[in-house]
Design a protein around this motif. Structure first.
Motif, short mmCIF file in Angstrom:
data_model
loop_
_atom_site.label_atom_id
_atom_site.label_comp_id
_atom_site.label_asym_id
_atom_site.label_seq_id
_atom_site.Cartn_x
_atom_site.Cartn_y
_atom_site.Cartn_z
N SER A 108 9.02 0.57 30.18
CA SER A 108 8.32 -0.49 30.91
C SER A 108 7.88 -1.65 30.03
CB SER A 108 7.12 0.10 31.64
OG SER A 108 6.25 0.71 30.69
N GLN A 109 8.20 -1.60 28.74
CA GLN A 109 7.82 -2.70 27.85
C GLN A 109 8.69 -3.92 28.14
OE1 GLN A 109 8.49 -1.02 24.01
NE2 GLN A 109 6.62 0.19 24.03
N ASP A 160 9.61 -8.15 26.78
CA ASP A 160 9.48 -9.12 25.70
C ASP A 160 8.73 -10.36 26.21
OD1 ASP A 160 11.32 -10.61 27.15
OD2 ASP A 160 12.97 -10.28 25.75
N GLY A 178 13.20 -1.87 24.72
CA GLY A 178 12.89 -0.49 24.38
C GLY A 178 14.02 0.45 24.74
#
Length: 112
Positions: free
Chosen positions: A19-20, A22, A29
């Protein structure tokens, strides 16, 4: 377009990127495992193309799985892993007169 249980002989694991995001909101990820189901993998003949001066080997296949509440959440952003290979999902279609199955066009050998 019913498919017997014996035809679904390949284990297919589905994965989703973490769920990260940029700075631009793009997912980053590693892929994380979602679930594993039985499916039918039909690989098509490979093709090579010249991309930016290098030869790129792209292979496509169709993965057919039973439709369920779990599998209905799969998107083109997810990834399928079967036969020890990672496949990018290019498209998903309901199949059969009762839409009981999903066909996924997948590709190996390209970037996700």
């Amino acid at each position: 377009m019913k498919m017997g249980a014996g035809a679904l002989r390949h284990q297919v694991k589905f994965r989703r990127r973490g769920s990260q995001v940029d700075d631009l909101g793009n997912p980053v990820g590693q892929f994380e495992d979602l679930f594993t189901v039985w499916g039918n993998v039909r690989e098509t003949t490979g093709k090579e193309r010249v991309a930016a001066g290098s030869v790129e080997n792209l292979r496509t296949a169709t993965i057919r799985i039973r439709k369920s509440p779990q599998t209905s959440g799969i998107t083109e952003a997810d990834q399928a892993v079967t036969r020890n290979e990672e496949w990018n999902i290019l498209g998903i279609a309901n199949v059969g007169h009762d839409d009981a199955m999903l066909d996924m066009l997948v590709q190996a050998g390209g970037a996700q």
